[in-house]
Design a protein around this motif. Structure first.
Motif, mmCIF file in Angstrom:
data_model
loop_
_atom_site.group_PDB
_atom_site.id
_atom_site.type_symbol
_atom_site.label_atom_id
_atom_site.label_comp_id
_atom_site.label_asym_id
_atom_site.label_seq_id
_atom_site.Cartn_x
_atom_site.Cartn_y
_atom_site.Cartn_z
ATOM 1 N N THR A 74 48.334 51.002 33.602
ATOM 2 C CA THR A 74 47.840 49.689 33.205
ATOM 3 C C THR A 74 47.444 49.671 31.737
ATOM 4 N N THR A 75 47.852 48.624 31.045
ATOM 5 C CA THR A 75 47.357 48.329 29.704
ATOM 6 C C THR A 75 46.539 47.049 29.785
ATOM 7 N N VAL A 76 45.277 47.115 29.384
ATOM 8 C CA VAL A 76 44.425 45.924 29.380
ATOM 9 C C VAL A 76 44.691 45.151 28.093
ATOM 10 N N LEU A 77 45.222 43.942 28.236
ATOM 11 C CA LEU A 77 45.548 43.116 27.077
ATOM 12 C C LEU A 77 44.333 42.345 26.575
ATOM 13 N N SER A 78 43.462 41.944 27.496
ATOM 14 C CA SER A 78 42.221 41.261 27.103
ATOM 15 C C SER A 78 41.228 41.313 28.251
ATOM 16 N N LEU A 79 39.956 41.303 27.908
ATOM 17 C CA LEU A 79 38.860 41.274 28.879
ATOM 18 C C LEU A 79 37.693 40.565 28.198
ATOM 19 N N ARG A 80 37.417 39.339 28.619
ATOM 20 C CA ARG A 80 36.393 38.546 27.927
ATOM 21 C C ARG A 80 35.828 37.487 28.863
ATOM 22 N N GLN A 93 40.429 48.085 44.037
ATOM 23 C CA GLN A 93 39.691 49.341 44.231
ATOM 24 C C GLN A 93 38.315 49.244 43.595
ATOM 25 N N THR A 94 38.270 48.722 42.378
ATOM 26 C CA THR A 94 37.014 48.610 41.644
ATOM 27 C C THR A 94 36.062 47.643 42.332
ATOM 28 N N MET A 95 36.602 46.534 42.836
ATOM 29 C CA MET A 95 35.753 45.551 43.505
ATOM 30 C C MET A 95 35.199 46.109 44.816
ATOM 31 N N ARG A 96 36.040 46.812 45.564
ATOM 32 C CA ARG A 96 35.562 47.395 46.824
ATOM 33 C C ARG A 96 34.516 48.477 46.555
ATOM 34 N N ALA A 97 34.710 49.255 45.492
ATOM 35 C CA ALA A 97 33.741 50.288 45.141
ATOM 36 C C ALA A 97 32.391 49.686 44.770
ATOM 37 N N ALA A 98 32.411 48.428 44.311
ATOM 38 C CA ALA A 98 31.167 47.739 43.959
ATOM 39 C C ALA A 98 30.525 47.065 45.169
ATOM 40 N N ILE A 109 37.207 36.074 37.463
ATOM 41 C CA ILE A 109 36.199 36.523 38.426
ATOM 42 C C ILE A 109 34.859 35.913 38.046
ATOM 43 N N PRO A 110 34.097 35.393 39.013
ATOM 44 C CA PRO A 110 32.752 34.887 38.687
ATOM 45 C C PRO A 110 31.905 35.980 38.042
ATOM 46 N N ARG A 111 31.131 35.598 37.056
ATOM 47 C CA ARG A 111 30.290 36.587 36.372
ATOM 48 C C ARG A 111 29.247 37.167 37.322
ATOM 49 N N GLY A 112 28.956 38.461 37.112
ATOM 50 C CA GLY A 112 27.901 39.108 37.876
ATOM 51 C C GLY A 112 28.360 39.765 39.157
ATOM 52 N N LEU A 113 29.630 39.562 39.555
ATOM 53 C CA LEU A 113 30.106 40.166 40.795
ATOM 54 C C LEU A 113 30.382 41.655 40.644
ATOM 55 N N VAL A 114 30.997 42.042 39.547
ATOM 56 C CA VAL A 114 31.395 43.426 39.349
ATOM 57 C C VAL A 114 31.427 43.724 37.852
ATOM 58 N N GLU A 115 31.050 44.934 37.497
ATOM 59 C CA GLU A 115 31.085 45.347 36.098
ATOM 60 C C GLU A 115 32.462 45.935 35.784
ATOM 61 N N LEU A 116 33.136 45.352 34.810
ATOM 62 C CA LEU A 116 34.476 45.789 34.454
ATOM 63 C C LEU A 116 34.524 46.210 32.990
ATOM 64 N N THR A 117 35.278 47.271 32.736
ATOM 65 C CA THR A 117 35.555 47.726 31.378
ATOM 66 C C THR A 117 37.049 48.023 31.279
ATOM 67 N N PRO A 118 37.620 47.978 30.074
ATOM 68 C CA PRO A 118 39.027 48.336 29.945
ATOM 69 C C PRO A 118 39.329 49.729 30.493
ATOM 70 N N GLU A 119 38.438 50.666 30.239
ATOM 71 C CA GLU A 119 38.655 52.041 30.708
ATOM 72 C C GLU A 119 38.701 52.093 32.236
ATOM 73 N N ARG A 120 37.808 51.370 32.890
ATOM 74 C CA ARG A 120 37.770 51.372 34.350
ATOM 75 C C ARG A 120 39.024 50.725 34.926
ATOM 76 N N LEU A 121 39.491 49.633 34.301
ATOM 77 C CA LEU A 121 40.680 48.937 34.797
ATOM 78 C C LEU A 121 41.954 49.730 34.554
ATOM 79 N N GLU A 122 41.942 50.608 33.573
ATOM 80 C CA GLU A 122 43.121 51.443 33.326
ATOM 81 C C GLU A 122 43.159 52.657 34.242
#
Length: 246
Positions: A107-113, A173-178, A154-167
């Motif tokens: 995965t390449t994260v093109l944007s996260l904002r 997987q990340t949402m279930r882990a949260a 995604i609604p804010r506050g549901l899960v903490e996301l970073t480019p590194e985590r998404l890659e």
């Protein structure tokens, strides 16, 4: 040209001969023993080598063409093409489906904002228009070949996301882990032509057919967890739907 000494059929089996041949060809293609671009011997020669009738072999080849493993080109004969990723219509992520099918996702994260929700996003998530949401755009690869452009809100506050985590892992997987419980989804599949910008990202040609998928995912309490708008190369990807008679 490819000659199939490793392909054998069992005439005592209840499985149709054409299907036995097609399944073995699939295995050779999926394993890389028959890489994309490999040309097959003509049908007469292949049928003779396998001890099959031409109609049986032709049916096997037609099955593989329909499944996206082979292509017939005038003047060139029958060739192996890049096998499509087949995605069952279930509540799974593309990351999980690629891993299950034996392909290596990247995965390449093109944007996260954080952005104000547009009308369609707000409607899908059940929030007011312009409410801040987490917006992410990713380019997903299968075995280092670009396959999909994925946009999610995604609604804010549901899960903490970073480019590194998404890659490192898929979004689900990340949402279930949260601790989020993905229960069901509403999904629409369509098709259109790729724009010039999309074609550049996917290493495709402008106007090439692409599959589209929009999905809204809910938890077991009926809360909207995400809205997705994904784009897939039609030459490399298909959705698989199982229909059950009632």
């Amino acid at each position: 040209m490819f000659s199939p000494p490793s392909i054998a059929v069992d005439r005592t089996s209840p499985v149709p001969l054409y299907y036995q041949v097609a399944q073995q060809f699939e295995q050779l293609i999926e394993s890389g023993q028959l890489p994309p671009g490999t040309k097959l011997d003509n049908e007469i020669l292949l049928a003779d080598q396998l001890g099959l009738s031409r109609p049986t072999l032709r049916r096997a080849i037609e099955y593989l063409v329909d499944r996206g493993y082979l292509v017939r080109k005038r003047g060139l004969g029958t060739q192996v093409v890049h096998p499509k990723v087949r995605r069952p219509v279930e509540l799974t992520s593309l990351y999980d489906d690629l891993t299950t099918s034996g392909k290596t996702p990247r995965t390449t994260v093109l944007s996260l904002r954080t952005l104000p929700a547009a009308d369609a996003v707000a409607h899908a998530l059940g929030i007011d228009e312009s409410t801040p949401v987490l917006a992410l755009e990713r380019l997903r690869y299968a075995d280092d070949e670009p396959l999909a452009i994925m946009r999610n809100w995604i609604p804010r506050g549901l899960v903490e996301l970073t480019p590194e985590r998404l890659e490192r892992a898929g979004l689900y997987q990340t949402m279930r882990a949260a601790g989020l419980r993905l229960h069901l989804a509403s999904q629409t599949v369509g098709a259109r032509k790729a724009t010039a910008a999309e074609a550049r990202l996917l290493h495709a040609t402008r106007g090439e057919p692409v599959l589209t998928m929009q999905r809204t995912t809910y938890d077991d309490a009926g809360r909207s967890l995400e809205f997705a708008d994904h784009l897939y190369r039609a030459s490399h990807y298909s959705f698989e739907i199982v229909l059950v008679a009632r």
